[in-house]
Design a protein around this motif. Structure first.
Motif, PDB file in Angstrom:
ATOM      1  N   VAL A 264      61.535  30.652   9.522  1.00  0.00           N
ATOM      2  CA  VAL A 264      60.098  30.789   9.805  1.00  0.00           C
ATOM      3  C   VAL A 264      59.280  29.971   8.805  1.00  0.00           C
ATOM      4  O   VAL A 264      58.290  29.328   9.170  1.00  0.00           O
TER       5      VAL A 264
ATOM      6  N   GLN B 103      52.786  33.247  12.047  1.00  0.00           N
ATOM      7  CA  GLN B 103      53.985  32.971  11.238  1.00  0.00           C
ATOM      8  C   GLN B 103      53.963  33.758   9.939  1.00  0.00           C
ATOM      9  O   GLN B 103      55.002  34.248   9.479  1.00  0.00           O
TER      10      GLN B 103
ATOM     11  N   GLN C  86      59.289  26.332   9.735  1.00  0.00           N
ATOM     12  CA  GLN C  86      58.380  26.096  10.852  1.00  0.00           C
ATOM     13  C   GLN C  86      56.931  26.063  10.364  1.00  0.00           C
ATOM     14  O   GLN C  86      56.130  25.221  10.799  1.00  0.00           O
ATOM     15  N   MET C  87      56.610  26.975   9.451  1.00  0.00           N
ATOM     16  CA  MET C  87      55.257  27.014   8.918  1.00  0.00           C
ATOM     17  C   MET C  87      54.951  25.759   8.101  1.00  0.00           C
ATOM     18  O   MET C  87      53.851  25.207   8.190  1.00  0.00           O
TER      19      MET C  87
ATOM     20  N   GLN D   3      55.157  37.140  10.688  1.00  0.00           N
ATOM     21  CA  GLN D   3      56.613  37.201  10.764  1.00  0.00           C
ATOM     22  C   GLN D   3      57.234  37.268   9.368  1.00  0.00           C
ATOM     23  O   GLN D   3      58.184  38.032   9.133  1.00  0.00           O
TER      24      GLN D   3
END
Length: 292
Positions: free
Chosen positions: A280, A161, A283-284, A164
């Motif tokens: 992202v 992640q 999500q992390m 990304q």
């Protein structure tokens, strides 16, 4: 971080089973269900858990049961005395009324509730405690090994992640650089329009105001901070020490920079990248809650 381990054991006239589990938590919360009559067991285990763990809601249960060989039947002398006294009273009252009662035998008396009771030999709690603590060390080792395996998988996911985020940051930097001439041209055009409709206006003052607008539209600082945060997060992952709270703080900083990037974008492509960054990062942040 989640984890689970179980074990069984026996000794000193008892059989038992262990169950140790943990779920995510901001701090360390230990809930222990241990037999209180094993003196010093809970304090010793609580100390060991506190040294091994720093975060999570941890529950430990130890269920113990006396083995059949350790228990037997014995007379409850107090209950027997009460039964015999009551029988004497009944016979006396029956005789006064001219009644004759059948004689009672020992088997009848022993069958009465409470006359016979289970007895067990009091175990050596010191020796029992040492055996339980020794087994607990094995249980804890298995528990920590499971957590380490999950931690490695989680570390790999967080590293991906971060990759990304780093890639999206560089894409945003390219878009920001490409739009620089466009922003400069727009500012010059705005300056020309302002000066045309404002006779006697201080051109230097107007230019200063437009320069401030240009600074506010510049996302270089946000991109630099995002790069710095990526480096700091990767350093934390490599450190291998309890890092959950630090990563949680960094996740908030990531989100703050992504929000500012979106608000300053003034460009469809840059806004799209900012939204992808936020996705992202969210999500992390969810995964970081699992990190000790």
């Amino acid at each position: 971080m989640t984890g689970f381990a179980s074990a069984q054991g026996a000794g000193h006239g008892f059989a038992w089973s262990w169950e140790l589990r943990s779920v995510n938590g901001k701090g360390l919360d230990m809930r222990l269900r241990l037999p209180e009559w094993v003196e010093g067991l809970e304090a010793a285990i609580r100390t060991r858990l506190g040294k091994a763990l720093s975060r999570g809601n941890v529950s430990l249960a130890l269920r113990m049961q006396a083995e059949d060989s350790s228990a037997g039947l014995g007379l409850n002398q107090g209950q027997l005395a009460q039964v015999l006294s009551a029988m004497a009273d009944v016979e006396t009252q029956a005789m006064d009324l001219g009644l004759t009662l059948a004689p009672a035998n020992a088997a009848d008396i022993l069958a009465l509730r409470g006359v016979m009771e289970q007895t067990s030999t009091l175990p050596d709690t010191a020796a029992l405690r040492e055996q339980l603590l020794s087994e607990f060390e094995t249980l804890l080792a298995a528990f920590l090994e499971m957590r380490r395996g999950e931690g490695q998988a989680l570390s790999n996911l967080l590293d991906a992640q971060l990759g990304q985020i780093a890639e999206l940051t560089e894409q945003a930097a390219e878009v920001a650089q490409a739009r620089a001439p466009e922003v400069a041209a727009a500012l010059r055009a705005n300056l020309a329009k302002v000066m045309e409709g404002a006779e006697g206006a201080d051109e230097a003052r107007v230019a200063q105001e437009l320069a401030l607008l240009a600074v506010k539209a510049d996302v270089t600082e946000e991109l630099d901070r995002l790069r710095t945060h990526v480096t700091a997060a990767r350093d934390l992952l490599a450190a291998g020490s309890p890092i959950g709270r630090k990563l949680d703080f960094l996740s908030q900083e990531f989100n703050r920079e992504a929000n500012t990037l979106c608000s300053k974008a003034q460009n469809t492509s840059l806004t799209t990248l900012g939204i992808e960054l936020k996705s992202v990062i969210d999500q992390m942040r969810e995964q970081v809650q699992n990190v000790e």
